[in-house]
Write a protein that holds these residues in place. Structure first.
Motif, PDB file in Angstrom:
ATOM      1  N   LEU A 155       3.742   7.858  -7.593  1.00  0.00           N
ATOM      2  CA  LEU A 155       3.052   7.063  -8.606  1.00  0.00           C
ATOM      3  C   LEU A 155       2.369   7.962  -9.628  1.00  0.00           C
ATOM      4  CD1 LEU A 155       2.088   4.283  -9.647  1.00  0.00           C
ATOM      5  CD2 LEU A 155       0.138   4.521  -8.085  1.00  0.00           C
ATOM      6  N   LEU A 156       1.750   9.048  -9.172  1.00  0.00           N
ATOM      7  CA  LEU A 156       1.106   9.979 -10.090  1.00  0.00           C
ATOM      8  C   LEU A 156       2.120  10.614 -11.037  1.00  0.00           C
ATOM      9  CD1 LEU A 156      -1.454  11.681  -7.678  1.00  0.00           C
ATOM     10  CD2 LEU A 156      -1.968  10.127  -9.573  1.00  0.00           C
ATOM     11  N   ASP A 157       3.323  10.890 -10.536  1.00  0.00           N
ATOM     12  CA  ASP A 157       4.383  11.475 -11.371  1.00  0.00           C
ATOM     13  C   ASP A 157       4.981  10.464 -12.341  1.00  0.00           C
ATOM     14  OD1 ASP A 157       4.128  13.954 -10.182  1.00  0.00           O
ATOM     15  OD2 ASP A 157       5.784  13.636  -8.774  1.00  0.00           O
ATOM     16  N   GLU A 158       5.193   9.246 -11.868  1.00  0.00           N
ATOM     17  CA  GLU A 158       5.935   8.221 -12.611  1.00  0.00           C
ATOM     18  C   GLU A 158       5.044   7.282 -13.419  1.00  0.00           C
ATOM     19  OE1 GLU A 158       9.171   4.759 -11.416  1.00  0.00           O
ATOM     20  OE2 GLU A 158       8.603   6.269  -9.947  1.00  0.00           O
ATOM     21  N   GLY A 159       3.820   7.100 -12.968  1.00  0.00           N
ATOM     22  CA  GLY A 159       2.903   6.179 -13.631  1.00  0.00           C
ATOM     23  C   GLY A 159       3.148   4.735 -13.231  1.00  0.00           C
ATOM     24  N   GLY A 160       2.175   3.889 -13.535  1.00  0.00           N
ATOM     25  CA  GLY A 160       2.266   2.480 -13.195  1.00  0.00           C
ATOM     26  C   GLY A 160       3.374   1.760 -13.929  1.00  0.00           C
ATOM     27  N   SER A 161       3.544   2.059 -15.219  1.00  0.00           N
ATOM     28  CA  SER A 161       4.592   1.399 -16.009  1.00  0.00           C
ATOM     29  C   SER A 161       5.977   1.693 -15.460  1.00  0.00           C
ATOM     30  CB  SER A 161       4.514   1.841 -17.474  1.00  0.00           C
ATOM     31  OG  SER A 161       3.276   1.451 -18.018  1.00  0.00           O
ATOM     32  N   SER A 196       0.854  -1.182   0.000  1.00  0.00           N
ATOM     33  CA  SER A 196       0.000   0.000   0.000  1.00  0.00           C
ATOM     34  C   SER A 196       0.893   1.235   0.000  1.00  0.00           C
ATOM     35  CB  SER A 196      -0.898   0.024   1.229  1.00  0.00           C
ATOM     36  OG  SER A 196      -1.764  -1.094   1.209  1.00  0.00           O
ATOM     37  N   TYR A 197       0.549   2.187  -0.855  1.00  0.00           N
ATOM     38  CA  TYR A 197       1.306   3.425  -0.935  1.00  0.00           C
ATOM     39  C   TYR A 197       0.914   4.371   0.183  1.00  0.00           C
ATOM     40  CZ  TYR A 197       2.780   2.145  -5.647  1.00  0.00           C
ATOM     41  OH  TYR A 197       3.325   1.505  -6.725  1.00  0.00           O
ATOM     42  N   THR A 198       1.895   5.073   0.729  1.00  0.00           N
ATOM     43  CA  THR A 198       1.625   6.183   1.633  1.00  0.00           C
ATOM     44  C   THR A 198       1.260   7.377   0.746  1.00  0.00           C
ATOM     45  OG1 THR A 198       3.905   6.956   1.598  1.00  0.00           O
ATOM     46  CG2 THR A 198       3.328   5.322   3.299  1.00  0.00           C
ATOM     47  N   THR A 199       0.899   8.477   1.353  1.00  0.00           N
ATOM     48  CA  THR A 199       0.585   9.683   0.573  1.00  0.00           C
ATOM     49  C   THR A 199       1.772  10.064  -0.305  1.00  0.00           C
ATOM     50  OG1 THR A 199      -0.907  10.428   2.312  1.00  0.00           O
ATOM     51  CG2 THR A 199      -0.163  12.081   0.738  1.00  0.00           C
ATOM     52  N   GLU A 200       2.965   9.988   0.243  1.00  0.00           N
ATOM     53  CA  GLU A 200       4.185  10.283  -0.518  1.00  0.00           C
ATOM     54  C   GLU A 200       4.326   9.324  -1.702  1.00  0.00           C
ATOM     55  OE1 GLU A 200       9.011   9.957   0.141  1.00  0.00           O
ATOM     56  OE2 GLU A 200       7.711  10.148   1.889  1.00  0.00           O
ATOM     57  N   GLY A 201       4.043   8.063  -1.480  1.00  0.00           N
ATOM     58  CA  GLY A 201       4.132   7.066  -2.541  1.00  0.00           C
ATOM     59  C   GLY A 201       3.114   7.306  -3.647  1.00  0.00           C
ATOM     60  N   VAL A 202       1.910   7.712  -3.270  1.00  0.00           N
ATOM     61  CA  VAL A 202       0.884   8.012  -4.273  1.00  0.00           C
ATOM     62  C   VAL A 202       1.321   9.189  -5.132  1.00  0.00           C
ATOM     63  CG1 VAL A 202      -1.494   8.803  -4.624  1.00  0.00           C
ATOM     64  CG2 VAL A 202      -1.014   7.017  -2.943  1.00  0.00           C
ATOM     65  N   ARG A 203       1.915  10.202  -4.516  1.00  0.00           N
ATOM     66  CA  ARG A 203       2.423  11.342  -5.302  1.00  0.00           C
ATOM     67  C   ARG A 203       3.464  10.876  -6.313  1.00  0.00           C
ATOM     68  NH1 ARG A 203       2.938  14.199  -0.072  1.00  0.00           N
ATOM     69  NH2 ARG A 203       0.951  15.219   0.242  1.00  0.00           N
TER      70      ARG A 203
END
Length: 107
Positions: A18-24, A9-16
């Motif tokens: 992921l949004l920048d880098e994308g799933g791929s 599970s991503y923390t808030t920092e991790g979600v940010r």
């Protein structure tokens, strides 16, 4: 080689991130990390609910799996649980072993 399920599970920092880098981008990074350790990624799925990612990897041993979990968790961006996966044949072998367990209170 042993198989492991990394449920994360991503923390808030991790979600940010992921949004920048994308799933791929996360899949590629994970494949590179696991490859450097002598393993491979069998499957990588994103989900929504109890966890954000479900990743099945082959790694040389438990120590390597633990090292990955420690490094990922130490980043502060992801909380990860690692589950060792067993094949049906491994369970068959385990079922044939006699271990002589006595439950608490039994005579």
């Amino acid at each position: 080689m042993a198989k492991y399920l990394f449920r994360s599970s991503y923390t808030t920092e991790g979600v940010r991130g992921l949004l920048d880098e994308g799933g791929s981008g996360r899949v590629k990074q994970t494949e590179e990390l696991v490859g450097r350790l002598g393993g491979s990624v069998e499957s990588y799925y994103f989900g929504f609910g109890a966890a954000d990612t479900y990743i099945v990897v082959e790694l040389p041993d438990n120590s390597t799996a633990a090292a990955v979990r420690l490094a990922v968790t130490a980043s502060g961006a992801v909380e990860t649980e690692v589950i060792a996966l067993l094949t049906p044949d491994e369970i068959d072998r385990a079922a044939r072993q006699k271990v002589g367990y006595r439950p608490p209170g039994a005579r």
